[in-house]
Design a protein around this motif. Structure first.
Motif, PDB file in Angstrom:
ATOM      1  N   LEU A   1      20.666  -1.513 -27.655  1.00  0.00           N
ATOM      2  CA  LEU A   1      21.824  -2.302 -26.970  1.00  0.00           C
ATOM      3  C   LEU A   1      23.019  -1.864 -27.508  1.00  0.00           C
ATOM      4  CD1 LEU A   1      23.188  -4.565 -25.343  1.00  0.00           C
ATOM      5  CD2 LEU A   1      22.811  -6.166 -27.433  1.00  0.00           C
ATOM      6  N   GLN A   2      23.264  -1.341 -28.640  1.00  0.00           N
ATOM      7  CA  GLN A   2      24.397  -0.835 -29.238  1.00  0.00           C
ATOM      8  C   GLN A   2      24.678   0.549 -28.840  1.00  0.00           C
ATOM      9  OE1 GLN A   2      26.372  -2.896 -31.134  1.00  0.00           O
ATOM     10  NE2 GLN A   2      24.493  -4.407 -31.087  1.00  0.00           N
ATOM     11  N   SER A   3      23.795   1.147 -28.192  1.00  0.00           N
ATOM     12  CA  SER A   3      23.854   2.709 -27.687  1.00  0.00           C
ATOM     13  C   SER A   3      24.293   2.666 -26.303  1.00  0.00           C
ATOM     14  CB  SER A   3      22.710   3.271 -27.872  1.00  0.00           C
ATOM     15  OG  SER A   3      21.497   2.665 -27.148  1.00  0.00           O
ATOM     16  N   LEU A   4      24.361   1.549 -25.634  1.00  0.00           N
ATOM     17  CA  LEU A   4      24.589   1.282 -24.203  1.00  0.00           C
ATOM     18  C   LEU A   4      26.040   1.240 -24.245  1.00  0.00           C
ATOM     19  CD1 LEU A   4      22.454  -1.604 -22.878  1.00  0.00           C
ATOM     20  CD2 LEU A   4      22.080   0.902 -22.437  1.00  0.00           C
ATOM     21  N   PRO A   5      26.791   1.822 -23.003  1.00  0.00           N
ATOM     22  CA  PRO A   5      28.149   2.025 -22.966  1.00  0.00           C
ATOM     23  C   PRO A   5      28.947   0.837 -22.438  1.00  0.00           C
ATOM     24  CG  PRO A   5      26.894   2.900 -20.896  1.00  0.00           C
ATOM     25  CD  PRO A   5      25.944   2.616 -21.743  1.00  0.00           C
ATOM     26  N   PRO A   6      30.081   0.889 -22.518  1.00  0.00           N
ATOM     27  CA  PRO A   6      30.924  -0.452 -22.234  1.00  0.00           C
ATOM     28  C   PRO A   6      31.072  -0.562 -20.651  1.00  0.00           C
ATOM     29  CG  PRO A   6      32.364   1.398 -22.785  1.00  0.00           C
ATOM     30  CD  PRO A   6      31.028   2.073 -23.309  1.00  0.00           C
ATOM     31  N   PRO A   7      31.249  -1.543 -20.065  1.00  0.00           N
ATOM     32  CA  PRO A   7      31.180  -1.905 -18.624  1.00  0.00           C
ATOM     33  C   PRO A   7      31.860  -0.649 -17.941  1.00  0.00           C
ATOM     34  CG  PRO A   7      31.841  -3.594 -19.621  1.00  0.00           C
ATOM     35  CD  PRO A   7      31.979  -2.843 -20.731  1.00  0.00           C
ATOM     36  N   ARG A   8      33.034  -0.120 -18.293  1.00  0.00           N
ATOM     37  CA  ARG A   8      33.799   0.868 -17.460  1.00  0.00           C
ATOM     38  C   ARG A   8      32.855   2.032 -17.470  1.00  0.00           C
ATOM     39  NH1 ARG A   8      40.058   1.015 -17.674  1.00  0.00           N
ATOM     40  NH2 ARG A   8      39.704   1.981 -15.685  1.00  0.00           N
ATOM     41  N   GLN A   9      32.038   2.421 -18.347  1.00  0.00           N
ATOM     42  CA  GLN A   9      31.292   3.512 -18.444  1.00  0.00           C
ATOM     43  C   GLN A   9      30.043   2.971 -17.798  1.00  0.00           C
ATOM     44  OE1 GLN A   9      33.473   3.587 -20.774  1.00  0.00           O
ATOM     45  NE2 GLN A   9      34.888   4.737 -19.701  1.00  0.00           N
ATOM     46  N   SER A  10      29.509   1.941 -17.035  1.00  0.00           N
ATOM     47  CA  SER A  10      28.178   1.619 -17.003  1.00  0.00           C
ATOM     48  C   SER A  10      27.453   2.750 -16.183  1.00  0.00           C
ATOM     49  CB  SER A  10      28.150   0.563 -15.836  1.00  0.00           C
ATOM     50  OG  SER A  10      28.992  -0.684 -16.390  1.00  0.00           O
ATOM     51  N   ILE A  11      25.993   2.627 -16.591  1.00  0.00           N
ATOM     52  CA  ILE A  11      25.035   3.387 -16.184  1.00  0.00           C
ATOM     53  C   ILE A  11      24.602   2.827 -14.849  1.00  0.00           C
ATOM     54  CG2 ILE A  11      22.804   4.280 -16.432  1.00  0.00           C
ATOM     55  CD1 ILE A  11      23.131   4.083 -19.407  1.00  0.00           C
ATOM     56  N   ASP A  12      24.603   3.811 -13.724  1.00  0.00           N
ATOM     57  CA  ASP A  12      24.359   3.436 -12.317  1.00  0.00           C
ATOM     58  C   ASP A  12      22.823   3.819 -12.264  1.00  0.00           C
ATOM     59  OD1 ASP A  12      24.392   2.805  -9.792  1.00  0.00           O
ATOM     60  OD2 ASP A  12      26.020   4.124  -9.028  1.00  0.00           O
ATOM     61  N   VAL A  13      21.861   2.916 -11.937  1.00  0.00           N
ATOM     62  CA  VAL A  13      20.669   2.866 -11.748  1.00  0.00           C
ATOM     63  C   VAL A  13      20.422   2.743 -10.326  1.00  0.00           C
ATOM     64  CG1 VAL A  13      18.446   2.098 -12.334  1.00  0.00           C
ATOM     65  CG2 VAL A  13      20.131   1.955 -13.967  1.00  0.00           C
ATOM     66  N   PRO A  14      19.607   3.733  -9.700  1.00  0.00           N
ATOM     67  CA  PRO A  14      19.279   3.595  -8.427  1.00  0.00           C
ATOM     68  C   PRO A  14      18.753   2.212  -7.919  1.00  0.00           C
ATOM     69  CG  PRO A  14      18.533   5.492  -9.198  1.00  0.00           C
ATOM     70  CD  PRO A  14      18.808   4.824 -10.449  1.00  0.00           C
TER      71      PRO A  14
ATOM     72  N   PHE B   1      38.181  -4.465 -15.904  1.00  0.00           N
ATOM     73  CA  PHE B   1      37.529  -4.014 -17.144  1.00  0.00           C
ATOM     74  C   PHE B   1      35.977  -4.620 -17.302  1.00  0.00           C
ATOM     75  CE2 PHE B   1      41.891  -3.773 -18.101  1.00  0.00           C
ATOM     76  CZ  PHE B   1      41.913  -2.389 -18.824  1.00  0.00           C
ATOM     77  N   ASN B   2      35.654  -5.195 -16.100  1.00  0.00           N
ATOM     78  CA  ASN B   2      34.232  -5.870 -16.192  1.00  0.00           C
ATOM     79  C   ASN B   2      33.612  -5.602 -14.728  1.00  0.00           C
ATOM     80  OD1 ASN B   2      31.998  -7.316 -17.176  1.00  0.00           O
ATOM     81  ND2 ASN B   2      33.070  -9.339 -17.657  1.00  0.00           N
ATOM     82  N   VAL B   3      32.168  -6.046 -14.766  1.00  0.00           N
ATOM     83  CA  VAL B   3      31.547  -5.944 -13.409  1.00  0.00           C
ATOM     84  C   VAL B   3      31.574  -7.255 -12.767  1.00  0.00           C
ATOM     85  CG1 VAL B   3      29.250  -5.384 -12.512  1.00  0.00           C
ATOM     86  CG2 VAL B   3      30.027  -4.097 -14.683  1.00  0.00           C
ATOM     87  N   ALA B   4      31.754  -7.129 -11.458  1.00  0.00           N
ATOM     88  CA  ALA B   4      31.983  -8.306 -10.675  1.00  0.00           C
ATOM     89  C   ALA B   4      30.707  -8.338  -9.410  1.00  0.00           C
ATOM     90  CB  ALA B   4      33.239  -8.558 -10.086  1.00  0.00           C
ATOM     91  N   GLY B   5      30.340  -9.364  -8.920  1.00  0.00           N
ATOM     92  CA  GLY B   5      29.332  -9.485  -8.064  1.00  0.00           C
ATOM     93  C   GLY B   5      28.078  -9.233  -8.389  1.00  0.00           C
ATOM     94  N   GLY B   6      26.892  -9.809  -7.631  1.00  0.00           N
ATOM     95  CA  GLY B   6      25.566  -9.542  -8.010  1.00  0.00           C
ATOM     96  C   GLY B   6      25.200 -10.557  -9.066  1.00  0.00           C
ATOM     97  N   THR B   7      24.224 -10.517  -9.795  1.00  0.00           N
ATOM     98  CA  THR B   7      23.651 -11.409 -10.878  1.00  0.00           C
ATOM     99  C   THR B   7      23.418 -10.673 -12.235  1.00  0.00           C
ATOM    100  OG1 THR B   7      22.118 -13.176 -11.520  1.00  0.00           O
ATOM    101  CG2 THR B   7      21.279 -11.142 -10.259  1.00  0.00           C
TER     102      THR B   7
END
Length: 371
Positions: free
Chosen positions: A136-149, A227-233
């Motif tokens: 968890l601590q190694s994951l990026p902040p929301p603005r650098q989110s990892i885009d998974v297919p 600064f955050n992710v909107a939409g989806g669940t």
């Protein structure tokens, strides 16, 4: 021939029962005296009081003004969610690792052995905290989110998945889909007994899928806004980490159960199947595993019950399960320690007894009948 118990055995049973009643009475009397000495009484009326705290993850609606009783329901549902997810994940992973333990390939066999020995010989809470800190601590902040297919976003605040918004008839269609999915394994079992498995066995799943698609109005895709992710669940990271910790730890023990049960099946069964020209996967899933399942169920029941109780370790990573909510926030605010402990004990006892009853019923269905 039915043998009646001797008089000595009957007297011993009554003496043991009387001793248990006396011990229970002493515990209750001592607890009541201690509460009276502190001018306290056993009262669960506090469950109707307003909670005035937030629960970040909940399967049903929750507001700060809701009662402690509703907080208890929210926590129980969160506990059930991670427990069911853990049982499913640990069973599948344990089955895979257990089969790998019997592989003829040296590398596959020893990778599975290393996994089992490394996981089951380290404390479970250490593993959960390790995944929480290392992953968890190694994951990026929301603005650098990892885009998974597949439209999935992954960041330190959780996993964001696409969400299907249902239309006006969505609730009715969802109920029909659920009923079709529940009926599917029953229909498949009947057709297996009748040896009529074929394309017709896919009718119910296809009908369920078509009904669900018909009830979808639109798909909401998670996207970065500000600064955050909107939409989806959003799935909170604490749920993912706790699920992974419970799954990996229990899978190591289940793998050994699978390995031992498969090895307990007589070799003649496999040799006879091979002599008939069956492939390895056919021998495994049609001959060996159905017989091994009869030996797996009792020890699997113990692992499932341990996994359910281990869900309380979510308190170490702030997952809002019953231990963290009731014996943490509710206890600190209401100052009802005895009542809170009783509630947690009763909830875990009820869940485990229900799970044990189901597994005992299933064990009776698959157990070998000796005539």
């Amino acid at each position: 021939m039915i043998r009646r118990p001797s008089s000595r055995a009957v007297i011993g049973q009554w003496v043991l029962l009387a001793a248990l009643v006396i011990v229970a009475w002493l515990l209750i009397a001592t607890g009541g005296a201690n509460l009276a000495r502190r001018n306290m009484s056993l009262d669960f009326g506090f469950l109707a009081n307003s909670a005035n705290f937030d629960i970040p993850f909940h399967l049903i609606s929750w507001q700060d003004s809701d009662t402690y009783g509703r907080a208890l329901i929210v926590a129980v549902l969160n506990t059930l969610l991670v427990s069911v997810m853990g049982i499913i994940g640990a069973t599948l992973l344990g089955l895979l690792v257990g089969i790998m333990r019997l592989s003829a390939n040296w590398l596959v066999r020893n990778v599975a052995l290393t996994f089992v020995e490394a996981v089951r010989n380290t404390p479970q809470v250490v593993q959960i905290v390790f995944w929480y800190v290392a992953v968890l601590q190694s994951l990026p902040p929301p603005r650098q989110s990892i885009d998974v297919p597949g439209g999935i976003l992954l960041n330190a605040r959780g996993v964001y998945l696409p969400f299907a918004v249902m239309n006006a008839n969505g609730a009715l269609l969802s109920s029909f889909v659920l009923a079709a999915l529940v009926a599917t394994p029953i229909v498949w079992r009947l057709r297996i007994r009748q040896r009529r498995i074929g394309v017709k066995a896919l009718v119910l799943p296809l009908v369920a899928l078509s009904s669900w698609v018909a009830g979808v109005e639109r798909i909401e895709w998670p996207a970065l806004k500000g600064f955050n992710v909107a939409g989806g669940t959003a799935i909170p990271p604490e749920l993912v980490i706790l699920w992974a910790g419970l799954t990996i730890y229990s899978a190591a023990f289940i793998a050994e159960i699978v390995r031992g049960s498969i090895e307990a099946v007589p070799k003649g069964q496999r040799e006879a199947a091979v002599s008939l020209g069956l492939k390895f996967t056919q021998v495994l899933f049609l001959i060996v595993l159905p017989q091994a399942l009869r030996m797996m169920v009792p020890p699997l029941t113990n692992q499932y019950l341990n996994l359910i109780k281990s869900s309380s370790l979510g308190a170490f990573i702030a997952y809002p399960e019953i231990f963290q909510i009731v014996l943490g926030t509710v206890l600190s605010q209401s100052d009802r320690g005895v009542e809170s402990i009783i509630l947690v004990m009763v909830v875990f006892l009820t869940i485990n007894l229900a799970a044990s009853a189901f597994m005992n019923w299933y064990n009776g269905r698959v157990a070998m009948v000796v005539r």
